[in-house]
Motif scaffolding. Structure first.
Motif, mmCIF file in Angstrom:
data_model
loop_
_atom_site.group_PDB
_atom_site.id
_atom_site.type_symbol
_atom_site.label_atom_id
_atom_site.label_comp_id
_atom_site.label_asym_id
_atom_site.label_seq_id
_atom_site.Cartn_x
_atom_site.Cartn_y
_atom_site.Cartn_z
ATOM 1 N N PHE A 145 1.256 -1.588 0.257
ATOM 2 C CA PHE A 145 -0.188 -0.185 -0.130
ATOM 3 C C PHE A 145 1.227 1.161 0.208
ATOM 4 C CE2 PHE A 145 -2.484 -3.624 1.922
ATOM 5 C CZ PHE A 145 -3.807 -3.374 1.595
ATOM 6 N N PHE A 146 0.210 2.204 -0.614
ATOM 7 C CA PHE A 146 1.321 3.463 -0.927
ATOM 8 C C PHE A 146 0.831 4.195 0.302
ATOM 9 C CE2 PHE A 146 2.015 8.027 -2.519
ATOM 10 C CZ PHE A 146 3.493 8.281 -2.632
ATOM 11 N N THR A 147 1.508 5.147 0.533
ATOM 12 C CA THR A 147 0.476 6.700 0.953
ATOM 13 C C THR A 147 1.431 7.780 1.563
ATOM 14 O OG1 THR A 147 -0.827 8.135 3.787
ATOM 15 C CG2 THR A 147 1.200 6.205 3.002
ATOM 16 N N ASN A 148 0.637 8.723 0.699
ATOM 17 C CA ASN A 148 2.002 10.390 1.066
ATOM 18 C C ASN A 148 1.034 11.656 1.765
ATOM 19 O OD1 ASN A 148 3.494 12.260 1.121
ATOM 20 N ND2 ASN A 148 2.441 13.114 -0.919
ATOM 21 N N ASN A 149 1.209 11.984 2.926
ATOM 22 C CA ASN A 149 0.301 12.562 3.711
ATOM 23 C C ASN A 149 1.442 13.109 4.124
ATOM 24 O OD1 ASN A 149 1.884 11.413 5.953
ATOM 25 N ND2 ASN A 149 -0.284 10.579 7.196
ATOM 26 N N LYS A 150 2.724 13.392 3.865
ATOM 27 C CA LYS A 150 3.808 14.421 4.388
ATOM 28 C C LYS A 150 3.868 15.828 3.184
ATOM 29 C CE LYS A 150 5.463 10.599 7.590
ATOM 30 N NZ LYS A 150 6.980 10.233 7.595
ATOM 31 N N TRP A 151 3.589 15.456 2.842
ATOM 32 C CA TRP A 151 3.783 16.798 1.605
ATOM 33 C C TRP A 151 3.185 18.224 1.757
ATOM 34 C CZ3 TRP A 151 7.665 17.874 -2.275
ATOM 35 C CH2 TRP A 151 7.065 19.041 -2.594
ATOM 36 N N ARG A 152 4.637 19.381 1.867
ATOM 37 C CA ARG A 152 4.184 20.501 2.227
ATOM 38 C C ARG A 152 4.063 21.171 1.248
ATOM 39 N NH1 ARG A 152 1.439 16.988 4.938
ATOM 40 N NH2 ARG A 152 1.263 17.366 6.810
ATOM 41 N N GLU A 153 4.914 20.645 0.144
ATOM 42 C CA GLU A 153 5.542 21.587 -1.085
ATOM 43 C C GLU A 153 4.553 21.621 -2.154
ATOM 44 O OE1 GLU A 153 7.215 23.938 -0.748
ATOM 45 O OE2 GLU A 153 8.433 23.888 1.359
ATOM 46 N N ASN A 154 5.634 22.994 -2.837
ATOM 47 C CA ASN A 154 4.974 23.102 -3.987
ATOM 48 C C ASN A 154 5.926 22.495 -5.534
ATOM 49 O OD1 ASN A 154 1.894 24.775 -3.977
ATOM 50 N ND2 ASN A 154 3.685 26.469 -3.097
ATOM 51 N N ALA A 155 5.644 22.117 -6.388
ATOM 52 C CA ALA A 155 6.233 21.572 -7.014
ATOM 53 C C ALA A 155 7.240 22.692 -7.103
ATOM 54 C CB ALA A 155 6.164 21.546 -8.769
ATOM 55 N N TYR A 156 7.668 24.122 -7.733
ATOM 56 C CA TYR A 156 8.889 25.140 -8.061
ATOM 57 C C TYR A 156 8.563 25.598 -6.381
ATOM 58 C CZ TYR A 156 8.106 24.612 -12.365
ATOM 59 O OH TYR A 156 7.941 23.567 -14.029
ATOM 60 N N GLY A 157 10.057 26.515 -5.952
ATOM 61 C CA GLY A 157 10.902 27.116 -5.241
ATOM 62 C C GLY A 157 9.573 28.268 -5.500
ATOM 63 N N ALA A 158 10.242 28.806 -4.227
ATOM 64 C CA ALA A 158 9.688 30.487 -4.300
ATOM 65 C C ALA A 158 10.776 31.525 -4.383
ATOM 66 C CB ALA A 158 9.463 31.455 -2.499
ATOM 67 N N GLY A 159 10.073 32.003 -5.980
ATOM 68 C CA GLY A 159 11.853 33.181 -6.607
ATOM 69 C C GLY A 159 12.126 32.318 -8.038
ATOM 70 N N TRP A 160 11.808 31.074 -8.082
ATOM 71 C CA TRP A 160 12.262 30.672 -9.536
ATOM 72 C C TRP A 160 11.802 31.709 -10.924
ATOM 73 C CZ3 TRP A 160 11.851 24.652 -8.591
ATOM 74 C CH2 TRP A 160 13.018 24.290 -7.351
ATOM 75 N N SER A 161 12.719 30.810 -11.626
ATOM 76 C CA SER A 161 12.267 31.750 -13.381
ATOM 77 C C SER A 161 11.255 30.613 -13.724
ATOM 78 C CB SER A 161 13.678 31.882 -14.202
ATOM 79 O OG SER A 161 13.962 32.948 -12.712
#
Length: 452
Positions: A145-161
């Protein structure tokens, strides 16, 4: 009448009262003399260059043996560090990630296991032929079984081009990266090889030349739709990031393993109230990944390193949370309080001073084995220093940093007299060529090696 002993004591006292202040003055003068000599070298090689007269330049040189600054010119001023940010990330990873990277979190029950991603960037990455996580999953006899409940980010970082979205160096961040989160292609139009080959059903060929090899690959901004250009006379690997998701990563992993992963909302009915045995499956040696990160200036490895740290120490994957934690602990004594927003330095929101980098590099030298440091950092003529500093091989260990109009170099310098100096050179808001600035930095550091 004073005894001879009394006279001697008075004479020594008077001599000390005269000599000690003079000695202090001599030390101050010597320090000032060193600073002035370095300032002269800096002026001839960097700071008085006509091409840099409108740029912001900060230089700090530090003697790690006595804990004293030899030179400080705008060392307390803020600059955009670019990939020098990886020095900060590298220190945290060296200290906290342990000998091996956490590749997968596992909770094992009687009849099945529940796996959770850790942010490990090495899963099915072409840099690593050995894949312990894959081996573990292949040999697993129980249902998965697969679970992911820890992700709190966006794919891109703040201030990336944002307009770099389809360049290989700006792969998306994710909880379970796979294949480095990039699509790789090579070959000719009629025999194109794609990895992962099950990501797309078709690739648009921008030209129909069957004699040339793939020279570039691009992706639609909103979709995993790709186009290849064929203009190369030799075969090469071209890459572009793909849009990530848990479902896509699972599909790619299942296709590779020929196994099915379930994603239930609850595990209670299946586990019969048995207690789970929790453990971690480790993947690659930490320093092997860090060496690649620093030598290649790999943004993806740097970003995922921070996310692994966050997951390990805070139970969530959040750049902001782990950065805040590190700034309040390991980096609380930084000379200036930086603005730190990502792991790689892709963001222009990052602001550090030359003194900040010297502080972290000094901590590295105090806390870690010197051989470990010199293995992870590139030396003259190697890594991102390729084609530069050939005469300083084995004497210079440093990290480069480049964004448009900003360039930096920070690291260690072993002089001909055997001193180990720590330095940081940062140039911001320049309109000159990067090549000229790099040559200026090389001239400055070469002079320091020769004279100190």
């Amino acid at each position: 009448m004073n005894s001879p002993a009394t006279v001697m004591i008075k004479t020594i006292t008077q001599w000390c009262c005269w000599w000690v202040p003079c000695l202090g003055c001599l030390l101050v003068l010597a320090s000032c003399s060193v600073s002035k000599r370095i300032d002269t070298i800096a002026g001839k090689t960097i700071t008085h260059k006509k091409e840099l007269e409108n740029a912001h330049i900060g230089i700090t040189v530090y003697n790690s043996a006595n804990g004293k600054y030899l030179y400080n010119s705008n060392g307390n001023k803020y600059f955009i560090p670019a990939s020098n940010t990886k020095i900060i990330t590298c220190y945290a990873a060296m200290k906290y990630l342990g000998d091996s990277l956490p590749g997968l979190s596992v909770a094992e029950f009687n009849n099945f296991i529940v796996v959770s991603p850790t942010g490990d960037p090495t899963l099915l990455h072409p840099d690593f032929a050995n894949q312990p996580v894959i081996d573990f999953l292949v040999k697993q006899p129980k249902g998965i079984f697969f679970t992911n409940n820890k992700w709190r980010e966006n794919a891109y970082g703040a201030g990336w081009s944002w307009d770099d979205y389809d360049t290989y160096y700006m792969a998306e961040r994710s909880a379970m990266p796979i294949y480095g989160n990039v699509l790789s292609a090579s070959g000719k139009a009629n025999a194109l090889q794609v990895v992962p080959n099950n990501l797309v059903t078709a690739i648009n060929n921008k030209n129909n030349d069957t004699t040339a090899f793939a020279s570039s690959i691009s992706r639609d901004f909103y979709n995993n739709q790709f186009a290849v250009q064929y203009n190369s006379a030799t075969q090469q690997i071209v890459q572009t990031p793909f849009i990530t998701s848990d479902s896509l990563a699972l599909r790619l992993l299942q296709d590779t393993l020929h196994k099915t992963f379930s994603r239930p909302g609850k595990f209670g009915a299946a586990n019969n109230n048995t207690k789970a045995n929790s453990y971690t499956v480790y993947s690659q040696p930490t320093d092997t990944m860090l060496k690649i990160m620093m030598h290649r200036s790999d943004n993806f490895y740097a970003e995922q390193s921070l996310l692994m740290l966050s997951n390990q120490h805070l139970g969530i994957m959040s750049d902001a949370a782990i950065i805040d934690t590190l700034l309040k602990s390991d980096f609380k004594a930084m000379p200036q309080n930086p603005r730190w927003v990502d792991g790689s330095g892709l963001s222009r929101y990052n602001l550090f001073t030359p003194q900040d980098f010297v502080f972290v590099l000094d901590k590295m030298k105090q806390e870690f084995n010197w051989q470990r440091i010199t293995t992870i950092f590139a030396t003259g003529g190697g890594g991102t220093l390729n084609g530069q500093y050939d005469s300083l091989q084995g004497k210079l260990y440093a990290k480069t940093g480049t964004l448009s109009n900003n360039i930096a170099l920070s690291g260690y310098l072993i002089t001909n007299k055997g001193q180990t100096l720590i330095f940081s050179i940062m140039v911001g808001n320049h309109t000159s060529s990067n090549a000229l600035i790099r040559k200026s930095m090389e001239a400055f550091l070469t002079k320091l090696v020769q004279q100190y």
